[in-house]
Design a protein around this motif. Structure first.
Motif, PDB file in Angstrom:
ATOM      1  N   UNK A  49       0.836  -1.203   0.000  1.00 53.17           N
ATOM      2  CA  UNK A  49       0.000   0.000   0.000  1.00 53.17           C
ATOM      3  C   UNK A  49       0.873   1.257   0.000  1.00 53.17           C
ATOM      4  N   UNK A  50       1.918   1.253   0.843  1.00 58.39           N
ATOM      5  CA  UNK A  50       2.791   2.420   0.923  1.00 58.39           C
ATOM      6  C   UNK A  50       3.535   2.656  -0.386  1.00 58.39           C
ATOM      7  N   UNK A  51       4.017   1.582  -1.007  1.00 58.07           N
ATOM      8  CA  UNK A  51       4.753   1.734  -2.249  1.00 58.07           C
ATOM      9  C   UNK A  51       3.827   2.145  -3.396  1.00 58.07           C
ATOM     10  N   UNK A  52       2.604   1.655  -3.406  1.00 54.86           N
ATOM     11  CA  UNK A  52       1.644   2.076  -4.427  1.00 54.86           C
ATOM     12  C   UNK A  52       1.329   3.565  -4.282  1.00 54.86           C
ATOM     13  N   UNK A  53       1.137   4.001  -3.052  1.00 57.18           N
ATOM     14  CA  UNK A  53       0.864   5.423  -2.805  1.00 57.18           C
ATOM     15  C   UNK A  53       2.060   6.283  -3.182  1.00 57.18           C
ATOM     16  N   UNK A  54       3.260   5.799  -2.847  1.00 55.68           N
ATOM     17  CA  UNK A  54       4.469   6.544  -3.185  1.00 55.68           C
ATOM     18  C   UNK A  54       4.620   6.653  -4.703  1.00 55.68           C
ATOM     19  N   UNK A  55       4.318   5.574  -5.400  1.00 56.17           N
ATOM     20  CA  UNK A  55       4.410   5.586  -6.862  1.00 56.17           C
ATOM     21  C   UNK A  55       3.490   6.636  -7.456  1.00 56.17           C
ATOM     22  N   UNK A  56       2.283   6.739  -6.929  1.00 55.75           N
ATOM     23  CA  UNK A  56       1.345   7.728  -7.457  1.00 55.75           C
ATOM     24  C   UNK A  56       1.867   9.151  -7.281  1.00 55.75           C
ATOM     25  N   UNK A  57       2.629   9.363  -6.228  1.00 53.63           N
ATOM     26  CA  UNK A  57       3.208  10.693  -5.979  1.00 53.63           C
ATOM     27  C   UNK A  57       4.395  10.958  -6.908  1.00 53.63           C
ATOM     28  N   UNK A  58       5.209   9.931  -7.151  1.00 53.26           N
ATOM     29  CA  UNK A  58       6.477  10.127  -7.856  1.00 53.26           C
ATOM     30  C   UNK A  58       6.366  10.085  -9.376  1.00 53.26           C
ATOM     31  N   UNK A  59       5.321   9.469  -9.903  1.00 53.09           N
ATOM     32  CA  UNK A  59       5.233   9.371 -11.363  1.00 53.09           C
ATOM     33  C   UNK A  59       5.090  10.759 -11.979  1.00 53.09           C
ATOM     34  N   UNK A  60       5.770  10.948 -13.084  1.00 53.14           N
ATOM     35  CA  UNK A  60       5.717  12.196 -13.849  1.00 53.14           C
ATOM     36  C   UNK A  60       5.403  11.828 -15.294  1.00 53.14           C
ATOM     37  N   UNK A  61       4.131  11.522 -15.585  1.00 49.72           N
ATOM     38  CA  UNK A  61       3.792  10.982 -16.908  1.00 49.72           C
ATOM     39  C   UNK A  61       4.016  11.992 -18.027  1.00 49.72           C
ATOM     40  N   UNK A  62       4.724  11.545 -19.054  1.00 53.21           N
ATOM     41  CA  UNK A  62       4.957  12.350 -20.251  1.00 53.21           C
ATOM     42  C   UNK A  62       4.797  11.434 -21.457  1.00 53.21           C
ATOM     43  N   UNK A  63       4.349  12.000 -22.546  1.00 52.24           N
ATOM     44  CA  UNK A  63       4.198  11.203 -23.753  1.00 52.24           C
ATOM     45  C   UNK A  63       4.226  12.073 -24.987  1.00 52.24           C
ATOM     46  N   UNK A  64       4.701  11.487 -26.094  1.00 48.87           N
ATOM     47  CA  UNK A  64       4.782  12.182 -27.376  1.00 48.87           C
ATOM     48  C   UNK A  64       4.275  11.240 -28.458  1.00 48.87           C
ATOM     49  N   UNK A  65       3.623  11.828 -29.466  1.00 46.70           N
ATOM     50  CA  UNK A  65       3.093  11.021 -30.563  1.00 46.70           C
ATOM     51  C   UNK A  65       3.332  11.733 -31.879  1.00 46.70           C
ATOM     52  N   UNK A  66       3.662  10.961 -32.886  1.00 50.12           N
ATOM     53  CA  UNK A  66       3.729  11.473 -34.254  1.00 50.12           C
ATOM     54  C   UNK A  66       2.885  10.587 -35.145  1.00 50.12           C
ATOM     55  N   UNK A  67       1.965  11.185 -35.855  1.00 48.72           N
ATOM     56  CA  UNK A  67       1.162  10.462 -36.840  1.00 48.72           C
ATOM     57  C   UNK A  67       1.797  10.664 -38.212  1.00 48.72           C
ATOM     58  N   UNK A  68       1.766   9.618 -39.024  1.00 49.28           N
ATOM     59  CA  UNK A  68       2.375   9.709 -40.344  1.00 49.28           C
ATOM     60  C   UNK A  68       1.713   8.700 -41.280  1.00 49.28           C
ATOM     61  N   UNK A  69       1.635   8.995 -42.573  1.00 48.75           N
ATOM     62  CA  UNK A  69       1.060   8.014 -43.506  1.00 48.75           C
ATOM     63  C   UNK A  69       1.937   6.772 -43.610  1.00 48.75           C
ATOM     64  N   UNK A  70       1.292   5.649 -43.838  1.00 45.56           N
ATOM     65  CA  UNK A  70       2.018   4.419 -44.173  1.00 45.56           C
ATOM     66  C   UNK A  70       2.177   4.412 -45.687  1.00 45.56           C
ATOM     67  N   UNK A  71       3.390   4.551 -46.157  1.00 44.87           N
ATOM     68  CA  UNK A  71       3.631   4.669 -47.598  1.00 44.87           C
ATOM     69  C   UNK A  71       3.785   3.318 -48.281  1.00 44.87           C
ATOM     70  N   UNK A  72       4.689   2.492 -47.719  1.00 40.13           N
ATOM     71  CA  UNK A  72       4.997   1.216 -48.372  1.00 40.13           C
ATOM     72  C   UNK A  72       5.220   0.144 -47.323  1.00 40.13           C
ATOM     73  N   UNK A  73       4.638  -1.023 -47.555  1.00 37.98           N
ATOM     74  CA  UNK A  73       4.892  -2.196 -46.713  1.00 37.98           C
ATOM     75  C   UNK A  73       5.326  -3.312 -47.649  1.00 37.98           C
ATOM     76  N   UNK A  74       6.604  -3.678 -47.612  1.00 39.52           N
ATOM     77  CA  UNK A  74       7.123  -4.664 -48.544  1.00 39.52           C
ATOM     78  C   UNK A  74       7.043  -6.087 -48.022  1.00 39.52           C
ATOM     79  N   UNK A  75       7.035  -7.024 -48.940  1.00 38.78           N
ATOM     80  CA  UNK A  75       7.004  -8.441 -48.574  1.00 38.78           C
ATOM     81  C   UNK A  75       8.281  -8.851 -47.844  1.00 38.78           C
TER      82      UNK A  75
END
Length: 218
Positions: A49-75
């Motif tokens: 319980x203590x470690x779960x609570x500590x984790x919630x305090x310490x997490x610093x969520x960050x995320x990045x996304x790039x969308x792009x067309x799928x041009x070619x998928x080769x065999x």
């Protein structure tokens, strides 16, 4: 590849606003092979319980996304995204075959939690360190699920289905192509870095590629 005109959303790199994940102490215990958390000793339950609570305090969520067309998928497993991103993986090619668009993501919970876990190891508080590290896994998984849900809902609304996440290191996709994935984010100031061996730092980080495939090709 299918390119759906107005349906295809290709954007520059965007930083994702990610919620601070909730960390369930019972899930932490189950991941440590305690099948019935209710039967775990009070000392262990309290530590979880203590470690779960500590984790919630310490997490610093960050995320990045790039969308792009799928041009070619080769065999042969060669996959071209946009005009400059090239991967080679038969598994990735199978996943993206027929896809119109790909979403490249990098997610992390930041360094603070793993630094605290390392401190616990140095203090020889090994049980707490293990539970905190497991809590970090729960937090990372929560971020991945949140991003997948967003992408899935967006895809469904546009007549697409979302493929499972693929990442360098999965199946036959070699880990060194992590460099190519990171390079696709250009000069974006990521806090996630790669070691010479293509390991991500902070360690509790994930990368990946999702595909958006028209339902007609299901």
């Amino acid at each position: 590849m299918q390119e759906g005109g107005d349906a295809l959303r290709v954007t520059h790199v965007e930083e994702l606003g990610l919620p601070r994940p909730r960390v369930d102490a019972d899930l932490v215990l189950r991941l440590q092979k305690y099948r019935n958390p209710d039967r775990v000793s009070p000392v262990v339950r309290e530590a979880a319980r203590r470690m779960a609570s500590l984790a919630e305090v310490l997490v610093e969520p960050r995320g990045w996304m790039r969308r792009t067309p799928v041009r070619t998928v080769g065999a042969d497993g060669a996959v071209w995204l946009g005009g400059e991103i090239r991967f080679r993986s038969l598994a990735l090619a199978r996943s993206l075959r027929g896809a119109a668009e790909a979403a490249l993501v990098i997610l992390t919970i930041g360094p603070a939690l793993e630094l605290r876990a390392d401190d616990l190891v140095r203090q020889e508080q090994f049980a707490e360190a293990l539970l905190l590290d497991t809590a970090a896994r729960v937090a990372v998984d929560a971020l991945v699920k949140d991003v997948r849900r967003r992408l899935r809902d967006d895809a469904w609304g546009r007549g697409y289905r979302l493929t499972p996440r693929m990442a360098p290191g999965f199946v036959d996709w070699t880990l060194d192509e992590q460099r190519t994935l990171f390079a696709a984010f250009g000069a974006t100031p990521l806090i996630v870095q790669l070691t010479e061996n293509c390991i991500m730092l902070p360690r509790k980080s994930v990368s990946g590629v999702y595909g958006l495939t028209p339902w007609a090709l299901k």
